[in-house]
Enzyme design. Structure first.
Site, short mmCIF file in Angstrom:
data_model
loop_
_atom_site.label_atom_id
_atom_site.label_comp_id
_atom_site.label_asym_id
_atom_site.label_seq_id
_atom_site.Cartn_x
_atom_site.Cartn_y
_atom_site.Cartn_z
N ASN A 33 51.68 41.45 34.90
CA ASN A 33 50.96 42.56 34.21
C ASN A 33 51.95 43.79 33.81
O ASN A 33 53.40 43.76 34.46
CB ASN A 33 49.92 43.45 35.28
CG ASN A 33 48.73 42.66 35.02
OD1 ASN A 33 48.32 41.72 34.25
ND2 ASN A 33 48.25 42.36 36.53
N CYS A 52 44.79 35.36 33.05
CA CYS A 52 44.27 36.43 34.31
C CYS A 52 42.87 35.60 34.57
O CYS A 52 42.32 35.00 33.78
CB CYS A 52 44.09 38.00 33.32
SG CYS A 52 43.06 39.05 34.61
N HIS A 53 42.65 35.78 35.88
CA HIS A 53 41.28 35.37 36.49
C HIS A 53 40.11 36.17 36.19
O HIS A 53 39.09 35.98 36.90
CB HIS A 53 41.65 35.14 37.94
CG HIS A 53 42.13 36.05 38.87
ND1 HIS A 53 43.17 35.81 39.84
CD2 HIS A 53 41.96 37.52 38.97
CE1 HIS A 53 43.54 37.04 40.10
NE2 HIS A 53 42.62 37.80 39.87
N HIS A 96 41.42 42.89 31.15
CA HIS A 96 41.11 43.80 32.06
C HIS A 96 39.94 44.81 31.22
O HIS A 96 39.44 45.65 32.01
CB HIS A 96 42.14 44.58 32.72
CG HIS A 96 42.88 44.04 33.38
ND1 HIS A 96 44.16 44.50 34.30
CD2 HIS A 96 42.79 42.61 34.16
CE1 HIS A 96 44.61 43.56 35.00
NE2 HIS A 96 43.80 42.53 34.91
N ARG A 138 30.63 59.82 43.21
CA ARG A 138 29.66 59.03 42.94
C ARG A 138 29.80 57.49 42.98
O ARG A 138 29.09 56.67 43.26
CB ARG A 138 29.06 59.49 41.55
CG ARG A 138 27.88 58.75 41.22
CD ARG A 138 27.21 59.34 39.71
NE ARG A 138 28.05 58.98 38.40
CZ ARG A 138 28.06 57.78 37.92
NH1 ARG A 138 27.12 56.99 38.01
NH2 ARG A 138 28.73 57.98 36.73
#
Length: 436
Positions: free
Chosen positions: A149, A171-172, A201, A268
């Site tokens: 990355n 990428c997994h 991502h 939150r």
């Protein structure tokens, strides 16, 4: 290709190396492969070699294993090169978090966008250029399978800065997102039809069906009934955007301006600021545990990780057709994203290689976010290709999370501080500090 040569560059990343090899040796046709290991750290390289021989024994494999501190020697006549190098290791990662935090900038993972992603890319580019030149010289027909990355920036850079064309980033995130979504809605993963596309991502689940049933309806019911589920960042994004993002909440929060700048949103959505530092520390601990266990002659667990690289290698070697998700130059695959950007799309794999599939247009709200992401990527790549340090600042100014949290003067000051922290790893022209 009867006996492929597979080179692991950065093999000293032992935890990841173990998973890849466990997957690779699952295939009988690959148990006699030549596994060439490269790392610049002799101790880590020796540990990687011991791990390889241990896993081969546990899997009933008989590979040829070679270990090299010289990269070209490892790469010579390779068929596949798996890159998993992390330039600067934990020292550089700490700087990626500690320097921005002094400006009040929150990050969770810091490996894709934001200040962490920008400077992780800039310190990786010189290595990628050298790797590309070495591969062009000694294994020009090899596939480069990149795991390092920031994925999208690295793939864009290596395909623009070198002569390599057989490049795919892996990428997994799509696989495990779909695996976990299926479990959440109580649907059998192997029977679900899904399509995802976007950028690494920050791709999106565009199709999610079982026997013609839209499984998003099941997800809607779960979200409506479970207030704790609504406290996940990517569930919050799904509710507002209409499509589920393919990376964890920790990652997803960093690529938009809506969450990390607001303490109430951090609370939150239970966002773990600085989480990646803990992950890196755990990996260091796991490396030491592995090294010591091998030295003591005790057993290690051998578990597969369902990574794409071993599946790709098996498909190209044997002709077994598969679909994987790959990060590749766009070139019209997603028509409302920039052509030069790196996109994540389904790819067909067989003996002929890796063939990305055209997705068409993303829904406009998704494309808008992906374009912002790719704009940052393009500026970082241009900084390196054009030796233009101002583009580093332009990338940070364009970054959604950074620009939402800091004034423009602070962004430039932060970039100067990050340059100072990483200067010895940057190409010379990018080491300049520019002031505000």
């Amino acid at each position: 290709m009867i006996v492929p040569k597979v080179v692991l560059v950065g093999a000293g990343s032992v935890v990841f190396t173990q998973g890849l090899l466990a997957d690779l040796f699952t295939f009988p046709e690959l148990r006699g492969a030549h596994i060439a290991l490269h790392d610049i750290d002799p101790e880590r390289l020796a540990t990687a070699e011991a791990v390889t021989r241990h896993i081969a024994g546990r899997r009933g494999a008989d590979p040829k294993v070679s270990a090299h501190t010289d990269r070209r020697a490892a790469l010579a006549d390779a068929d596949f090169v798996i890159n998993m190098v992390q330039i600067g290791m934990i020292e550089a990662t700490r700087a990626d978090f500690e320097v921005p935090s002094r400006y009040g900038l929150s990050q969770t993972i810091g490996d894709t966008l934001g200040m962490g992603g920008i400077f992780r890319a800039l310190r990786t580019f010189p290595f990628l250029k050298a790797l590309g030149e070495d591969m062009t010289a000694v294994c020009p027909d090899a596939w480069l399978l990149n795991y390092t990355n920031p994925m999208a920036m690295n793939v864009q850079y290596v395909t623009q800065a070198t002569a390599l064309r057989k490049v795919v980033g892996l990428c997994h995130s799509v696989h495990w997102t779909m695996h976990d979504l299926c479990r959440l809605v109580d649907a059998p993963f192997d029977e679900v039809d899904y399509v995802a596309a976007g950028v690494n991502h920050q791709a999106w689940v565009l199709k999610f069906e079982l026997d013609g049933e839209n499984l998003y309806r099941r997800l809607d019911d779960l979200v409506a009934d479970d207030p704790q589920l609504r406290r996940r960042t990517r569930v919050d994004m799904y509710r507002r955007l209409g499509h589920y993002p393919t990376e964890t909440s920790e990652h997803s929060s960093e690529y938009v301006p809506w969450y990390l700048h607001h303490p109430a949103e951090i609370e939150r959505l239970r966002l773990p600021v600085g989480a990646y530092l803990g992950i890196v520390e755990e990996n260091m601990t796991e490396y030491v545990r592995t090294r010591d266990a091998l030295a003591a002659g005790t057993g290690l667990p051998v578990e597969g990780t369902m990574e794409y690289a071993p599946q790709i290698i098996h498909s190209i070697v044997t002709g077994t057709p598969r679909t994987v998700y790959g990060n590749v130059p766009n070139r019209g695959l997603i028509e409302n994203l920039p052509a030069q950007g790196t996109v994540e799309v389904p790819c067909l794999v067989d003996r002929s290689g890796i063939r990305p599939t055209r997705v068409g247009a993303l829904p406009p709200q998704l494309a808008a976010l992906n374009r912002a992401y790719l704009s940052v990527n393009d500026l970082v790549v241009r900084a390196a290709l054009e030796d233009e340090p101002r583009h580093i600042r332009h990338a940070a100014m364009a970054d959604p999370a950074t620009s939402s949290a800091l004034r423009v003067e602070q962004i430039w000051e932060l970039c100067d501080d990050m340059v100072r922290a990483h200067a010895h790893r940057l190409q010379p022209a990018l080491r300049a500090t520019l002031g505000t």
